[in-house]
Design an enzyme around this catalytic site. Sequence first.
Site, mmCIF file in Angstrom:
data_model
loop_
_atom_site.group_PDB
_atom_site.id
_atom_site.type_symbol
_atom_site.label_atom_id
_atom_site.label_comp_id
_atom_site.label_asym_id
_atom_site.label_seq_id
_atom_site.Cartn_x
_atom_site.Cartn_y
_atom_site.Cartn_z
ATOM 1 C CB CYS A 56 1.961 -2.747 -6.745
ATOM 2 S SG CYS A 56 1.722 -4.408 -6.056
ATOM 3 C CB CYS A 70 -2.703 -6.772 -5.216
ATOM 4 S SG CYS A 70 -1.324 -6.301 -4.166
#
Length: 558
Positions: free
Chosen positions: A309, A489
């Site tokens: 991430c 994201c």
Amino acid sequence: MKTATINDKLSLSDQLLISDIADLASSGVKTIICNRPDGEDSDQLTFTEIQAAAAQHGIIAIHQAITPGQISGEQVDAFRQAVDAADGKVHAYCRTGTRSITLWSLSEAKTGVPAATLIERAESVGYDLSGMAEKFAAANPDAPRSPTPKEYDVVIVGGGAGGISVASSLLKRTQDLSIAIVDPAEVHYYQPGWTMVGGGVFTQEQTVKSMSSLIPSGVVWIKEAVATFAPASNQVTLEDASVLQYRQLVVAPGLKLNWGAVEGLTETLGHNGVTSNYRYDLAPYTWKLVQGLKSGKAIFTQPPMPIKCAGAPQKAMYLSSDHWLKSQVLGNIDVEFCNAGAVLFGVQEYVPALMEYVKKYDATLSFNHNLVKIDGPSKTAWFEVKDAEGNTQVVEKTFDMIHVCPPQCAPDFVAQSELADANGWVDVDQTTLQHKRFNNVWSLGDVQNAPNAKTAAAARVQAPIVANNLLHELGRENWVAHYNGYGSCPLTVERGKIVLAEFGYGGKLLPSFPSWVLNGRKPTRLAWWLKEIILPPIYWKAMLRGREWMVTPVHEKG
């Protein structure tokens, strides 16, 4: 803590928590032996943290780190010597306790204790060491072993997002394969939620469930760690020396958070204003620091890629700054984002929206700044800074609060195997997720080397593709599915708004919704609603259950 008493002097267990130390002290333990390297799991306390807590109770802590499957005769002797030399009771621990009881058993075997006795003793306290019979019998920890393998059609290494999802996707397509998931963890984390914990939105409890509640019905759960791979013979050796034989192998153990790569970091994590949303137990500390900071310097760091991430380090900055702004203290706080990379975000189309928030929070962007050292008590951090010509220098920065994203790498047992590329990641074809050299090996999630973003959203798309293509390799599917590199994201730029970045290979935008419904290039409340309300149940009740909402693979003839 799952404790086993071996004899009057020695006990052992799985991973210790700080709260366990007082109980051990009250039981008379004077020495703790840690047989686990730092950084094996995202919720793992470092040895330094255990050592500091032990010292408060007058307990000596010894770090004898054992890599799974690589116990040497010297390590066996060192363990025995540490136990014998200890004044009072000794408690040893590792991830599950297996390494600790194996060390003790091997030391006993050297004194002539029969293998059958050692196996029976281990079994009586909950450990299966039958695979060690030949080593015990030889009274030599370096002797060869050849335990009878357990056979499965599919062995899945890793019970995280990728591993459980691919098992469920396989079961959705067929019911007549024997499938095993190998993972020693007792709990499963929804790691995308930790940013929200650090921002005071979620509680810790919302991000964790027991592993037993999530393993699909019909799948065998093997609660052990992997030691080595032998892809040429289709075998996996576990930490307890047992061997699994497979027809197809799926490798999805996630990655390793390399806290030790930053000098001084493990010694100060969770103290002195040093925190990280990348660890389950530290995310609440992030929120505590944010609430308590009224003035001073707040630094947020991002290491070199790849990391899981890639937006998470700056998400922490945005949510923290939003709280400070709404609390009317942001003007007294100097916010700085120190990124080892050269850009704010890797997909340019999303940068303008993010820069609006950088300006809103008056944050300083320091690119090409890589955190290399930290001293918690003095609240000082050092960064290696690279200029346009490639020259580097080390600069010193003081802080009142620092949120650290640790460097990340493949787990040791993967990086040291034949499955790895030169950088340690599982070497796969980026479209089929099949290993480039071993046709019956597949990988998904954070551990494989396809150039996609390492996110849970990526694993959600990859799981049905791996399931389909694995079955095609077995002759049970007529089509080959292709992965386009999709990752997502959700960039939490403020409480209540998110920039929903969705993209694939080469930075190609891959939005899930038409722009008139949700424009991912702009901060929206709808994207926040998805992140806060919709995505957690999709994860728990759809992704991990084989319900492939919006991710059923597109098939192409193969």
